[in-house]
Scaffold this motif. Structure first.
Motif, PDB file in Angstrom:
ATOM      1  N   ARG A 187       0.826  -1.208   0.000  1.00  0.00           N
ATOM      2  CA  ARG A 187       0.000   0.000   0.000  1.00  0.00           C
ATOM      3  C   ARG A 187       0.861   1.259   0.000  1.00  0.00           C
ATOM      4  NH1 ARG A 187      -4.405  -1.806   4.648  1.00  0.00           N
ATOM      5  NH2 ARG A 187      -5.307  -3.561   3.487  1.00  0.00           N
ATOM      6  N   GLU A 188       1.949   1.229   0.765  1.00  0.00           N
ATOM      7  CA  GLU A 188       2.821   2.396   0.859  1.00  0.00           C
ATOM      8  C   GLU A 188       3.504   2.706  -0.474  1.00  0.00           C
ATOM      9  OE1 GLU A 188       5.504   1.342   3.929  1.00  0.00           O
ATOM     10  OE2 GLU A 188       4.042   1.575   5.561  1.00  0.00           O
ATOM     11  N   LEU A 189       3.843   1.649  -1.220  1.00  0.00           N
ATOM     12  CA  LEU A 189       4.618   1.840  -2.441  1.00  0.00           C
ATOM     13  C   LEU A 189       3.787   1.828  -3.714  1.00  0.00           C
ATOM     14  CD1 LEU A 189       7.766  -0.387  -1.728  1.00  0.00           C
ATOM     15  CD2 LEU A 189       7.551   2.092  -1.531  1.00  0.00           C
ATOM     16  N   GLU A 190       2.483   1.547  -3.608  1.00  0.00           N
ATOM     17  CA  GLU A 190       1.672   1.351  -4.814  1.00  0.00           C
ATOM     18  C   GLU A 190       1.721   2.551  -5.756  1.00  0.00           C
ATOM     19  OE1 GLU A 190      -3.005   0.923  -5.984  1.00  0.00           O
ATOM     20  OE2 GLU A 190      -2.299  -0.230  -4.259  1.00  0.00           O
ATOM     21  N   ARG A 191       1.583   3.753  -5.216  1.00  0.00           N
ATOM     22  CA  ARG A 191       1.571   4.947  -6.068  1.00  0.00           C
ATOM     23  C   ARG A 191       2.900   5.109  -6.805  1.00  0.00           C
ATOM     24  NH1 ARG A 191       2.770  10.339  -4.771  1.00  0.00           N
ATOM     25  NH2 ARG A 191       2.951   9.754  -2.571  1.00  0.00           N
ATOM     26  N   PHE A 192       4.013   4.900  -6.082  1.00  0.00           N
ATOM     27  CA  PHE A 192       5.332   5.017  -6.703  1.00  0.00           C
ATOM     28  C   PHE A 192       5.537   3.911  -7.744  1.00  0.00           C
ATOM     29  CE2 PHE A 192       5.620   6.577  -2.319  1.00  0.00           C
ATOM     30  CZ  PHE A 192       5.964   7.897  -2.562  1.00  0.00           C
ATOM     31  N   ALA A 193       5.051   2.706  -7.410  1.00  0.00           N
ATOM     32  CA  ALA A 193       5.185   1.582  -8.336  1.00  0.00           C
ATOM     33  C   ALA A 193       4.407   1.835  -9.622  1.00  0.00           C
ATOM     34  CB  ALA A 193       4.697   0.297  -7.667  1.00  0.00           C
ATOM     35  N   ARG A 194       3.208   2.418  -9.492  1.00  0.00           N
ATOM     36  CA  ARG A 194       2.391   2.702 -10.681  1.00  0.00           C
ATOM     37  C   ARG A 194       3.068   3.743 -11.570  1.00  0.00           C
ATOM     38  NH1 ARG A 194      -2.319   2.201  -8.572  1.00  0.00           N
ATOM     39  NH2 ARG A 194      -2.212   4.213  -7.520  1.00  0.00           N
ATOM     40  N   HIS A 195       3.654   4.771 -10.958  1.00  0.00           N
ATOM     41  CA  HIS A 195       4.358   5.785 -11.754  1.00  0.00           C
ATOM     42  C   HIS A 195       5.570   5.176 -12.474  1.00  0.00           C
ATOM     43  CE1 HIS A 195       2.642   9.228  -9.080  1.00  0.00           C
ATOM     44  NE2 HIS A 195       1.764   8.761  -9.942  1.00  0.00           N
ATOM     45  N   ALA A 196       6.290   4.287 -11.782  1.00  0.00           N
ATOM     46  CA  ALA A 196       7.437   3.635 -12.405  1.00  0.00           C
ATOM     47  C   ALA A 196       6.991   2.763 -13.577  1.00  0.00           C
ATOM     48  CB  ALA A 196       8.193   2.801 -11.374  1.00  0.00           C
ATOM     49  N   TYR A 197       5.865   2.063 -13.398  1.00  0.00           N
ATOM     50  CA  TYR A 197       5.311   1.237 -14.477  1.00  0.00           C
ATOM     51  C   TYR A 197       4.958   2.104 -15.686  1.00  0.00           C
ATOM     52  CZ  TYR A 197       1.709  -1.240 -17.104  1.00  0.00           C
ATOM     53  OH  TYR A 197       0.965  -1.795 -18.108  1.00  0.00           O
ATOM     54  N   GLU A 198       4.308   3.237 -15.434  1.00  0.00           N
ATOM     55  CA  GLU A 198       3.906   4.110 -16.536  1.00  0.00           C
ATOM     56  C   GLU A 198       5.117   4.678 -17.264  1.00  0.00           C
ATOM     57  OE1 GLU A 198      -0.416   5.780 -14.924  1.00  0.00           O
ATOM     58  OE2 GLU A 198       1.435   6.854 -14.392  1.00  0.00           O
ATOM     59  N   ARG A 199       6.170   5.010 -16.507  1.00  0.00           N
ATOM     60  CA  ARG A 199       7.393   5.529 -17.145  1.00  0.00           C
ATOM     61  C   ARG A 199       8.035   4.466 -18.030  1.00  0.00           C
ATOM     62  NH1 ARG A 199       8.473   7.581 -11.984  1.00  0.00           N
ATOM     63  NH2 ARG A 199       9.981   5.903 -11.646  1.00  0.00           N
ATOM     64  N   GLN A 200       8.082   3.228 -17.539  1.00  0.00           N
ATOM     65  CA  GLN A 200       8.777   2.178 -18.285  1.00  0.00           C
ATOM     66  C   GLN A 200       7.994   1.725 -19.512  1.00  0.00           C
ATOM     67  OE1 GLN A 200      10.907  -0.869 -16.149  1.00  0.00           O
ATOM     68  NE2 GLN A 200      10.166  -2.485 -17.493  1.00  0.00           N
ATOM     69  N   THR A 201       6.671   1.612 -19.388  1.00  0.00           N
ATOM     70  CA  THR A 201       5.864   1.058 -20.479  1.00  0.00           C
ATOM     71  C   THR A 201       5.266   2.122 -21.395  1.00  0.00           C
ATOM     72  OG1 THR A 201       3.831   1.054 -19.153  1.00  0.00           O
ATOM     73  CG2 THR A 201       5.244  -0.904 -19.019  1.00  0.00           C
ATOM     74  N   GLY A 202       5.134   3.349 -20.885  1.00  0.00           N
ATOM     75  CA  GLY A 202       4.451   4.385 -21.652  1.00  0.00           C
ATOM     76  C   GLY A 202       2.944   4.235 -21.642  1.00  0.00           C
ATOM     77  N   ILE A 203       2.418   3.316 -20.813  1.00  0.00           N
ATOM     78  CA  ILE A 203       0.978   3.077 -20.718  1.00  0.00           C
ATOM     79  C   ILE A 203       0.437   3.809 -19.489  1.00  0.00           C
ATOM     80  CG2 ILE A 203      -0.835   1.346 -20.454  1.00  0.00           C
ATOM     81  CD1 ILE A 203       1.082  -0.695 -21.700  1.00  0.00           C
ATOM     82  N   GLN A 204      -0.523   4.695 -19.688  1.00  0.00           N
ATOM     83  CA  GLN A 204      -1.169   5.387 -18.583  1.00  0.00           C
ATOM     84  C   GLN A 204      -2.322   4.536 -18.059  1.00  0.00           C
ATOM     85  OE1 GLN A 204       0.043   8.508 -17.395  1.00  0.00           O
ATOM     86  NE2 GLN A 204       1.675   7.794 -18.748  1.00  0.00           N
ATOM     87  N   VAL A 205      -2.377   4.344 -16.742  1.00  0.00           N
ATOM     88  CA  VAL A 205      -3.407   3.492 -16.154  1.00  0.00           C
ATOM     89  C   VAL A 205      -4.115   4.220 -15.018  1.00  0.00           C
ATOM     90  CG1 VAL A 205      -2.256   1.327 -16.779  1.00  0.00           C
ATOM     91  CG2 VAL A 205      -1.723   2.424 -14.597  1.00  0.00           C
ATOM     92  N   GLU A 206      -5.315   3.745 -14.699  1.00  0.00           N
ATOM     93  CA  GLU A 206      -6.125   4.324 -13.623  1.00  0.00           C
ATOM     94  C   GLU A 206      -6.617   3.204 -12.716  1.00  0.00           C
ATOM     95  OE1 GLU A 206     -10.266   6.914 -13.061  1.00  0.00           O
ATOM     96  OE2 GLU A 206      -9.705   6.080 -15.015  1.00  0.00           O
ATOM     97  N   PRO A 207      -6.467   3.341 -11.388  1.00  0.00           N
ATOM     98  CA  PRO A 207      -7.021   2.338 -10.471  1.00  0.00           C
ATOM     99  C   PRO A 207      -8.549   2.336 -10.589  1.00  0.00           C
ATOM    100  CG  PRO A 207      -5.487   3.804  -9.337  1.00  0.00           C
ATOM    101  CD  PRO A 207      -5.766   4.414 -10.669  1.00  0.00           C
ATOM    102  N   LEU A 208      -9.146   1.138 -10.666  1.00  0.00           N
ATOM    103  CA  LEU A 208     -10.592   1.046 -10.840  1.00  0.00           C
ATOM    104  C   LEU A 208     -11.150  -0.153 -10.083  1.00  0.00           C
ATOM    105  CD1 LEU A 208     -11.133   1.746 -14.666  1.00  0.00           C
ATOM    106  CD2 LEU A 208     -11.763   3.233 -12.768  1.00  0.00           C
TER     107      LEU A 208
END
Length: 292
Positions: A63-84
């Motif tokens: 939970r603490e790292l989820e936001r940072f992990a999502r940003h890192a994922y978006e930077r690496q893949t170029g895919i923008q995602v939204e929690p749903l």
């Protein structure tokens, strides 16, 4: 199309919503693919007989790292995602809280920030831990996405493993979950003479169980602290070998694993073109002061 529920994860409203159906984290329990919880325990929670346990160190770290992990994922893949939070288009009881879904709905991401070295090694080898298979297939079934990205995040960067829908498995999964949910709605559980044994009143069991809980908690807390300290040492280590105060950090690189699934025929095929990019390897050892 699945229905979107405008909920924020880990809020009281979200917890109530999860209790009204089967979520992705419930899927491995129902399929018998996790050692952490039994189907009977899950049924007891869903019927209100038992309270859900508090989150352990691994879940809190996620939970603490989820936001940072999502940003890192978006930077690496170029895919923008939204929690749903989604509900299956056909089965109202089948739900999923996604860490991220691409805007075109084709790709979902499941973020893990593992403390387990075994889980981290699985990602490095290009596969997901077996106890997450049902969770990801459940998410794919609910969302209708074309692929799932298992994102194993380690504090600064991550490893991506791509998962495709398994239609045969999904069919068995839906059938098993539907049968389980009927037991919840009917408030009954099929009894079996050898299925459960309550030793709550046994003094020997009580002593061993309480000691086990105490020791396990200390281990989890120690593992969490070790992971944070390791990340600090890795960030500070800027040379191939960095050392001091009885600890050394060695950095090297090895060839990436071969993606055998991409090879049409193994016999007589040169595998080098299918080799994945090199993977950074970091090793931390204890050393004596006179060895520095």
């Amino acid at each position: 199309m699945p229905r979107i529920e405008r909920l924020h994860q880990n809020t009281p409203e979200w917890h109530r919503w999860r209790m009204q159906g089967i979520g992705a984290s419930d899927a491995p329990v129902i399929m018998g693919e996790t050692p952490f919880k039994t189907p009977r325990t899950l049924w007891s929670i869903k019927t209100g007989r038992m309270q859900e346990g508090s989150a352990g160190p691994a879940a809190r770290r996620g939970r603490e790292l989820e936001r940072f992990a999502r940003h890192a994922y978006e930077r690496q893949t170029g895919i923008q995602v939204e929690p749903l939070c989604l509900v299956h288009e056909e089965f109202e009881w089948m739900r999923a809280s996604l860490d991220g879904l691409s805007f075109d709905g084709s790709t979902l991401v499941e973020i893990k920030c593992p403390l387990s070295l075994r889980d981290r090694a699985s990602a490095q080898e290009g596969r997901i831990p077996s106890h997450y298979h049902a969770q990801l297939q459940h998410q794919l079934e609910v969302s209708g996405a074309e692929q799932a990205h298992y994102w194993s995040f380690h504090g600064t960067d991550g490893i991506l493993v791509e998962i495709r829908p398994d239609k045969e498995y999904a069919k068995r999964l839906v059938e098993a979950e539907a049968a389980f949910w009927r037991l919840v709605k009917e408030n009954r559980w099929p009894e079996s003479a050898n299925e459960e044994l309550d030793l709550s009143a046994d003094p020997k069991w009580r002593h061993a169980a309480l000691r086990y809980r105490e020791v396990r908690l200390r281990l989890e807390n120690a593992a969490s602290e070790e992971h944070k300290l390791r990340a600090t040492l890795e960030c500070m280590a800027t040379a191939r070998r960095t050392y001091g105060c009885g600890v050394e950090v060695l950095k090297s690189s090895r060839k990436g694993a071969v993606d055998y699934a991409a090879v049409p025929e193994l016999r007589g095929v040169n595998l080098e073109p299918y080799r994945k990019p090199p993977v950074a390897v970091v090793k931390i050892n204890f050393i004596e002061p006179n060895q520095q």
